[in-house]
Scaffold this active site. Structure first.
Site, PDB file in Angstrom:
ATOM      1  N   GLY A  40       0.779  -1.234   0.000  1.00 46.14           N
ATOM      2  CA  GLY A  40       0.000   0.000   0.000  1.00 46.14           C
ATOM      3  C   GLY A  40       0.810   1.284   0.000  1.00 46.14           C
ATOM      4  O   GLY A  40       0.338   2.304   0.494  1.00 46.14           O
ATOM      5  N   SER A  41       2.004   1.250  -0.608  1.00 46.20           N
ATOM      6  CA  SER A  41       2.758   2.510  -0.641  1.00 46.20           C
ATOM      7  C   SER A  41       2.080   3.526  -1.571  1.00 46.20           C
ATOM      8  O   SER A  41       2.119   4.729  -1.312  1.00 46.20           O
ATOM      9  CB  SER A  41       4.218   2.286  -1.039  1.00 46.20           C
ATOM     10  N   ASN A  42       1.429   3.040  -2.620  1.00 49.41           N
ATOM     11  CA  ASN A  42       0.660   3.973  -3.466  1.00 49.41           C
ATOM     12  C   ASN A  42      -0.568   4.500  -2.727  1.00 49.41           C
ATOM     13  O   ASN A  42      -0.921   5.675  -2.870  1.00 49.41           O
ATOM     14  CB  ASN A  42       0.235   3.297  -4.773  1.00 49.41           C
ATOM     15  N   LEU A  75      -4.351  -7.266  -6.746  1.00 53.27           N
ATOM     16  CA  LEU A  75      -3.865  -8.306  -7.651  1.00 53.27           C
ATOM     17  C   LEU A  75      -4.938  -9.200  -8.273  1.00 53.27           C
ATOM     18  O   LEU A  75      -4.621 -10.028  -9.113  1.00 53.27           O
ATOM     19  CB  LEU A  75      -2.813  -9.158  -6.937  1.00 53.27           C
ATOM     20  N   ASN A  77      -6.236   2.304 -12.522  1.00 57.12           N
ATOM     21  CA  ASN A  77      -5.195   1.368 -12.075  1.00 57.12           C
ATOM     22  C   ASN A  77      -3.846   1.996 -12.335  1.00 57.12           C
ATOM     23  O   ASN A  77      -3.695   2.826 -13.222  1.00 57.12           O
ATOM     24  CB  ASN A  77      -5.317   0.047 -12.848  1.00 57.12           C
ATOM     25  N   HIS A 100       0.140   0.914 -13.216  1.00 59.67           N
ATOM     26  CA  HIS A 100       0.939  -0.221 -13.697  1.00 59.67           C
ATOM     27  C   HIS A 100       2.410   0.203 -13.729  1.00 59.67           C
ATOM     28  O   HIS A 100       2.726   1.289 -14.236  1.00 59.67           O
ATOM     29  CB  HIS A 100       0.454  -0.609 -15.097  1.00 59.67           C
ATOM     30  N   ASP A 112      -4.984  -4.553 -17.944  1.00 60.53           N
ATOM     31  CA  ASP A 112      -4.011  -3.514 -18.339  1.00 60.53           C
ATOM     32  C   ASP A 112      -4.339  -2.890 -19.675  1.00 60.53           C
ATOM     33  O   ASP A 112      -3.451  -2.664 -20.505  1.00 60.53           O
ATOM     34  CB  ASP A 112      -2.593  -4.114 -18.406  1.00 60.53           C
ATOM     35  N   GLU A 158       5.783   6.292  -9.251  1.00 63.32           N
ATOM     36  CA  GLU A 158       4.361   5.948  -9.066  1.00 63.32           C
ATOM     37  C   GLU A 158       3.742   6.861  -8.017  1.00 63.32           C
ATOM     38  O   GLU A 158       2.636   7.370  -8.178  1.00 63.32           O
ATOM     39  CB  GLU A 158       4.216   4.491  -8.613  1.00 63.32           C
TER      40      GLU A 158
HETATM   41  C1  GRF Z   1       2.926  -1.061  -7.676  1.00 59.36           C
HETATM   42  O1  GRF Z   1       4.140  -1.273  -8.321  1.00 59.36           O
HETATM   43  C2  GRF Z   1       1.809  -0.886  -8.685  1.00 59.36           C
HETATM   44  O2  GRF Z   1       2.228  -0.332  -9.892  1.00 59.36           O
HETATM   45  C3  GRF Z   1       1.361  -2.289  -8.926  1.00 59.36           C
HETATM   46  O3  GRF Z   1       1.500  -2.940  -7.682  1.00 59.36           O
HETATM   47  C4  GRF Z   1       2.482  -2.272  -6.887  1.00 59.36           C
HETATM   48  C5  GRF Z   1       1.826  -1.932  -5.587  1.00 59.36           C
HETATM   49  O4  GRF Z   1       2.721  -1.423  -4.641  1.00 59.36           O
HETATM   50  N1  GRF Z   1       0.042  -2.316  -9.507  1.00 59.36           N
HETATM   51  P1  GRF Z   1       2.168  -0.786  -3.300  1.00 59.36           P
HETATM   52  O5  GRF Z   1       1.298  -1.847  -2.635  1.00 59.36           O
HETATM   53  O6  GRF Z   1       1.377   0.437  -3.656  1.00 59.36           O
HETATM   54  O7  GRF Z   1       3.378  -0.466  -2.493  1.00 59.36           O
END
Ligand code: GRF
Length: 204
Positions: free
Chosen positions: A14-16, A93, A110, A112, A153, A182
């Site tokens: 969940g870093s994004n 996922l 999404n 990617h 995708d 990202e």
């Molecule tokens: C990221 O690289 C994103 O592009 C992909 O999954 C990864 C998720 O990373 N879809 P995080 O859980 O947000 O750290």
């Protein structure tokens, strides 16, 4: 002004998600708030991140449902109950089923970690993307934020940022640089797309 409600679906770290939460608390994305985070994995660290930020975090177990369509029915119900207007996949996922896409038409994004369409599709996630990019000896990888449709995708690109592949790059090193981008791109792409949808005035 009423904030736009975002629902985030995750499966892992969940870093994004964190980048999105942080951005909603700054000028960058303060027209929106994360209303709920849903994970298909009970131990996803993203759930902890959400709780730490005071955001409702739900684990919904796909195994508790007879099939994926029923699982997504539940996910949609939880999102709709909270008035979610935009769904952001952030390291989620599982493949989406048509019922969730139909429930949020053109309202699912999404991210990617590579250039699309070349380095996307079934099985192209995480380190597989970075390995394929390096093996192809291309000059650039990329971060791609796109609208989700029925194909993996596949939907239209909202924003893309090239990330140079450097001499001697390993998948791990490339992954690290891509991930940093990202975190910058996703919140910006969300803000742009909310304007595009007409959910926020273009001047904001
Ligand atoms: C990221 O690289 C994103 O592009 C992909 O999954 C990864 C998720 O990373 N879809 P995080 O859980 O947000 O750290």
């Amino acid at each position: 002004m009423q904030k736009i409600k975002i629902g985030v679906l995750i499966s892992g770290g969940g870093s994004n998600l964190q980048a999105i939460i942080d951005a909603t608390r700054k000028a960058e994305l303060n027209m929106a708030e994360v209303a709920v985070v849903i994970s298909n994995k009970t131990d996803a660290f993203g759930l902890t991140r959400a709780k730490n930020a005071g955001i409702e975090a739900l684990f919904i177990d796909p195994k508790a449902f007879a099939n994926r369509v029923l699982f997504y029915e539940k996910v949609v119900e939880e999102l709709k109950n909270r008035g979610v207007q935009l769904v952001c996949l952030a390291g989620f996922l599982l493949k989406l089923e048509p019922n969730i896409i139909a429930a949020f038409p053109r309202r699912i994004l999404n991210i990617h970690p590579g250039p699309l369409p070349r380095f996307g599709g079934k099985g192209m996630y995480g380190h597989f993307v970075h390995e394929a990019v390096i093996a192809a000896q291309v000059e650039f990888s990329a971060v791609t934020v796109h609208v989700v449709d029925e194909e993996f995708d596949h939907g239209p690109t909202v924003a893309q940022m090239p990330v140079p592949v450097l001499p001697g790059d390993t998948p791990e090193r490339l992954a690290e640089r891509v991930l940093k981008e990202e975190h910058l791109l996703y919140p910006q792409a969300i803000a742009l797309y909310l304007k595009q949808l007409g959910l926020v005035p273009a001047s904001k």
